[in-house]
Design an enzyme around this catalytic site. Structure first.
Site, PDB file in Angstrom:
ATOM      1  N   GLU A 156       0.799  -1.226   0.000  1.00 13.97           N
ATOM      2  CA  GLU A 156       0.000   0.000   0.000  1.00 13.97           C
ATOM      3  C   GLU A 156       0.832   1.277   0.000  1.00 13.97           C
ATOM      4  OE1 GLU A 156      -0.128  -2.331   2.390  1.00 13.97           O
ATOM      5  OE2 GLU A 156      -0.327  -1.456   4.401  1.00 13.97           O
ATOM      6  N   ASN A 157       2.141   1.162   0.222  1.00 10.00           N
ATOM      7  CA  ASN A 157       2.964   2.363   0.096  1.00 10.00           C
ATOM      8  C   ASN A 157       3.236   2.719  -1.366  1.00 10.00           C
ATOM      9  OD1 ASN A 157       4.498  -0.094   0.322  1.00 10.00           O
ATOM     10  ND2 ASN A 157       6.353   1.123   0.290  1.00 10.00           N
TER      11      ASN A 157
END
Lengths: 235, 209
Positions: free
Chosen positions: B47-48
């Protein structure tokens, strides 16, 4: 435009006149990846006080935004995760530091919306949790959503891999993270790049963030790029 | 013998399908990736800001600009793509990720999930967990059936602050696999040599077999 007015020699010069006590700063980066490390040092050295800083994390004790905790320049953090930082815990528990938790995607979208002129948006994230306390909810198509306000700031400090003298930016790998949305949401946006290049050196189709969002840019000369969790496999 | 942690991960891997986009939480869920058959094509999202996460790097491949959501150094694959955090959570919130596997402190029989905060202890933050459970199409919890002190984690109602309300679809513990449908908990599979009585004894939640 070879003598671009956006180009500055270093972090101190690029931030000159933009810092004031009590201001809100939006800082790019995820963990220690893609953080504006030169500007964090310059902000520390400027002595500016009572900062509200929106950043996904708050660095570690001796690097990144943790340096501004050491000097107690931060009054309030808006973050999604601060678990890497003992100094943070200490200052939070003794009441020196305010903290507003935002779910990570909500924080990113608040900045994106802020930069895009959207004052609020509805999201399913956080419905039925403490994040929803005091916030308006509304049902759409049979599902409940939470209204979140956009986030803007006085100053965005972001990092990119490459930038040209017009402020057009290219990020590298996962160092892009919050840098792009944060860049759009500050009244002023200052960028540090690893490589400052001439206008025309970046293919227009390959630009990740258009220079319209960037007010000032400088090349950093000694990126430390510390790694938080060096994890390797055996050959 | 109940399932070991490896067997729990192996069982969770059976829930993956060819072509899936999957987000794995930090800790035990990460190990699920080790049990995917070579013939299956699964793309992992971090998700980064990455789709197509590769293995951990060799010592000489380490790159500070390439980390996963747990801040560990990783590598890219030929099909990898990078994007910013707003775009990353747009694909999560928008229901484009097929499956998320994550850990939990407590799960309630109606699918409520608590995994981010214990009041009175230092609060580290929810990170992307609230967004993931709200947006990903299917949420699987992978957790020990009981806490270290023996107390049940599958409850009638969570008493810890929630990460999401009614968001869990499947729970895999060392004792078996549970599904939550229409606000009700079903025991779908028992781990080998585990009895229904043992599960009842170690579970507070009401479940249907």
């Amino acid at each position: 435009m070879s003598d671009s007015k956006k180009v500055y020699p270093d972090a101190t010069a690029a931030l000159d006149g933009l810092l004031s006590d009590g201001m809100t700063i939006l800082a790019g980066g995820f963990g220690l990846c893609g953080i504006p490390e030169h500007m964090i040092l310059a902000i520390r050295d400027s002595g500016v006080q009572n900062l509200t800083v929106a950043s996904n994390n708050c660095g570690i004790d001796d690097f990144g935004l943790g340096l501004l905790l050491q000097t107690k320049q931060i009054k309030k953090m808006i973050s999604s995760y601060v678990g890497e930082n003992k100094l943070f815990e200490e200052q939070f528990l003794n009441g020196e530091l305010e903290l507003e938790f935002n779910p990570q995607g909500t924080l990113a979208e608040r900045c994106r919306a802020g930069g895009a002129g959207i004052p609020a948006f509805f999201t399913k994230t956080g419905v039925g949790t403490v994040i929803a306390d005091g916030k308006e909810t509304r049902d759409f198509d049979g599902q409940t959503y939470l209204m979140e306000r956009s986030l803007t700031g006085d100053l965005s400090i972001v990092t990119a891999w490459k930038g040209d003298k017009a402020g057009n930016l290219v990020f590298r790998k996962t160092a892009r993270n919050f840098n792009a949305p944060m860049a759009t949401a500050g009244d002023n946006c200052v960028v540090e790049v690893e490589h400052l290049v001439e206008i025309g050196d970046i293919e227009p189709d390959q630009i990740h963030l258009p220079g319209i969002y960037v007010d000032r840019i400088f090349e950093g000369h000694s990126f430390e790029k510390r790694i938080e969790r060096r994890t390797i496999r055996e050959a | 013998m109940a399932w070991t942690r490896d067997q729990m991960c192996e069982r969770a891997a059976l829930e993956l399908e060819d072509g899936f986009y999957v987000n794995l939480g930090i800790g035990m869920p990460t190990l699920v990736a080790n049990y995917i058959p070579d013939s299956m094509n699964v793309t992992f999202q971090s998700e980064n800001g990455m789709l197509g996460m590769g293995a951990f790097p060799l010592d000489n491949e380490v790159d500070a600009d390439l980390i996963n959501a747990g801040k560990q150094t990783i590598t890219e694959l030929p099909e990898s793509v990078y994007f910013d955090s707003a775009t990353s959570f747009a694909m999560i919130r928008g229901g484009h990720i097929d499956l998320s596997i994550l850990g939990a402190l407590q799960v309630a029989q109606n699918g409520d999930l608590a995994n981010w905060m214990i009041p009175g202890k230092m609060v580290k933050g929810m990170g992307g967990a609230m967004d993931l459970v709200a947006g990903v199409r299917r949420v699987i919890v992978l957790m020990d059936h009981n806490a270290k002190d023996g107390s049940p984690k599958l409850l009638k109602q969570c008493d810890l602050p929630l990460t999401g309300a009614g968001v869990v679809d499947t729970v895999i513990t060392d004792l078996g696999l549970f599904e939550i449908k229409g606000g009700q908990l079903y025991l779908s599979e028992l781990a080998p040599e585990t009895t229904l009585d043992e599960v009842r004894e170690r579970t507070e939640a009401e479940f249907v077999q």
